[in-house]
Structure formats: structure tokens, C-alpha cells
Design a protein around this motif. Structure first.
Motif, PDB file in Angstrom:
ATOM      1  N   UNK A   1      37.315  51.137  30.626  1.00 16.29           N
ATOM      2  CA  UNK A   1      38.663  50.374  30.599  1.00 16.29           C
ATOM      3  C   UNK A   1      39.557  51.104  29.794  1.00 16.29           C
ATOM      4  N   UNK A   2      40.578  51.545  30.341  1.00 20.38           N
ATOM      5  CA  UNK A   2      41.648  52.395  29.594  1.00 20.38           C
ATOM      6  C   UNK A   2      42.939  51.429  29.386  1.00 20.38           C
TER       7      UNK A   2
ATOM      8  N   UNK B   1      40.748  48.654  34.359  1.00 21.43           N
ATOM      9  CA  UNK B   1      39.505  49.377  34.862  1.00 21.43           C
ATOM     10  C   UNK B   1      39.743  50.732  35.755  1.00 21.43           C
ATOM     11  N   UNK B   2      39.057  51.752  35.284  1.00 24.96           N
ATOM     12  CA  UNK B   2      39.275  53.074  35.843  1.00 24.96           C
ATOM     13  C   UNK B   2      37.966  53.817  36.115  1.00 24.96           C
TER      14      UNK B   2
ATOM     15  N   UNK C   1      35.946  42.704  35.387  1.00 21.85           N
ATOM     16  CA  UNK C   1      36.653  41.902  36.276  1.00 21.85           C
ATOM     17  C   UNK C   1      38.033  41.459  35.469  1.00 21.85           C
ATOM     18  N   UNK C   2      38.035  41.118  34.207  1.00 24.02           N
ATOM     19  CA  UNK C   2      39.315  40.846  33.743  1.00 24.02           C
ATOM     20  C   UNK C   2      40.236  41.708  33.734  1.00 24.02           C
ATOM     21  N   UNK C   3      39.870  43.302  33.428  1.00 28.46           N
ATOM     22  CA  UNK C   3      40.815  44.412  33.511  1.00 28.46           C
ATOM     23  C   UNK C   3      41.046  45.147  34.728  1.00 28.46           C
ATOM     24  N   UNK C   4      40.209  44.868  35.704  1.00 23.52           N
ATOM     25  CA  UNK C   4      40.002  45.534  37.017  1.00 23.52           C
ATOM     26  C   UNK C   4      40.790  44.447  38.036  1.00 23.52           C
TER      27      UNK C   4
END
Ligand SMILES: Cc1cc2nc3c(=O)[nH]c(=O)nc-3n(C[C@H](O)[C@H](O)[C@H](O)COP(=O)(O)O)c2cc1C
Length: 170
Positions: free
Chosen positions: A22-23, A35-36, A83-86
């Protein structure tokens, strides 16, 4: 249209089954993270780390104005955070609300739940005119738990995250 070269790239990349990160980025009161899967070390001496952000993402827009980015390792047990960040975009929801974080260098959000991380100063952007992702070359200035930390767990990998529908189409 059949494109064997493109299919070869996809097959090789799938076989690598990249670890997810996560960036996060900050510009004043504007903060976000995503998400990266496109990321790697880019130099040994000096150490450099490169992350590639989609032009479509809010995180990219903020990163362009950020002095620092934080690259957080995501553990196999952190699918909900992935899931939250992507799977959601900061254009619609505040992903950092309800998540414990503290400001790092340049105000970049450091996620308490993901302590294994590298914080880097943005040195330059690798902006290829016809590419949909832009590379951010980082000079590491701080970090979290090292690889010998007993709390280190296996990374969440691409095949664990393919069920996540990206918050922004690339
Ligand atoms: C498995 C997976 C890998 C991803 N890899 C990247 C990536 O390398 N770079 C990127 O910018 N976005 C990547 N994304 C997409 C973003 O995480 C997603 O679109 C996010 O919702 C963008 O949020 P934002 O608009 O708040 O920045 C990936 C998503 C998934 C599910």
C-alpha cells in the motif's frame, strides 16, 4: 486482436505473483493511499525504490505534489486492508477514516497496521507519455520493521488480491 508479446508479459508477470504494497501520499490536508502491485528496488548503492501509480488514481494526483511516499508491505492476513485501499477510491470515500495512522516525513500517512514499510523522498518521476502508470523513484529516508522482525509474516500476493475490483479502472 491476438498479441503474443502482450500475452507473454501477462504470463510472466502472473508467474512472479508479486507481493502487494500500500503506497500512501500526502499534500497538506490531502491524503490517500492505494494498493500497488507494480513496485521494485531500483538501485543497490544508493538504495532506490520505485513504485508505479496509475494516472487514474487519486493517490497519483496527490503523489505528484508529495515530497515523500510510504510503501507498506501487506501481510497475507491483511486482505481487508488491501480491499480498502485497492477496492475503493479516495475520490468517493476517505480510506484513512477509521484506520490508525500517524504523519511521517512530509506528512505522509504511516499505517499502524502495516509496520513493515519504507518511507522515501520522491527524487523523480518516470513519466512515459503514452503509459498509463508513472514511476516514482524514492530515496529511502526511514522504515519500519526489518526482515528479521519476528512479527514478519508472508506477503499478500497478487493471486490473493485478484478478487479485489480496483476502485479506479487503470
Ligand atoms: C491486485 C491489484 C493491484 C494493483 N496495482 C496497482 C498499481 O501497481 N498501481 C496503481 O496505481 N494502482 C494499482 N491498483 C489499483 C488501485 O489500488 C485502485 O484503483 C485504488 O482504488 C485507487 O484508489 P485512489 O483513487 O484512492 O488512489 C491495483 C489494484 C489491485 C486490486
Amino acid at each position: 486482436v491476438a498479441d503474443p508479446a502482450r500475452d507473454a508479459v501477462d504470463a510472466v508477470v502472473a508467474s512472479f505473483d508479486a507481493a502487494m504494497v500500500v503506497v500512501t501520499a500526502a499534500d497538506g490536508d490531502e491524503r490517500d493511499g492505494c494498493l500497488v502491485g507494480f513496485h521494485s528496488q531500483g538501485s543497490i548503492s544508493p538504495r532506490r525504490y520505485v513504485v508505479w501509480l496509475s494516472r487514474a488514481n487519486r493517490t497519483y494526483r496527490i503523489a505528484q505534489r508529495s515530497t515523500h511516499l510510504a510503501v507498506h508491505a501487506v501481510g497475507a492476513g491483511d486482505h481487508d486492508l488491501a480491499e480498502r485501499f485497492g477496492g475503493t477510491t479516495g475520490d468517493e470515500v476517505d480510506k484513512l477514516a477509521g484506520v490508525e495512522w500517524s504523519p511521517g516525513p512530509g506528512g505522509v500517512p504511516l499505517l499502524a497496521a502495516l509496520p513493515m514499510r519504507v518511507v522515501g523522498r520522491v527524487l523523480t518521476e518516470l513519466d512515459l507519455p503514452d503509459a498509463d502508470h508513472v514511476g516514482f523513484v524514492l530515496d529511502p529516508v526511514a522504515g519500519g520493521a526489518g526482515p528479521d522482525d519476528p512479527g514478519t509474516e508472508a506477503p499478500l500476493r497478487l493471486h490473493d488480491a485478484t478478487d479485489i475490483e480496483p476502485g479506479h479502472p487503470a
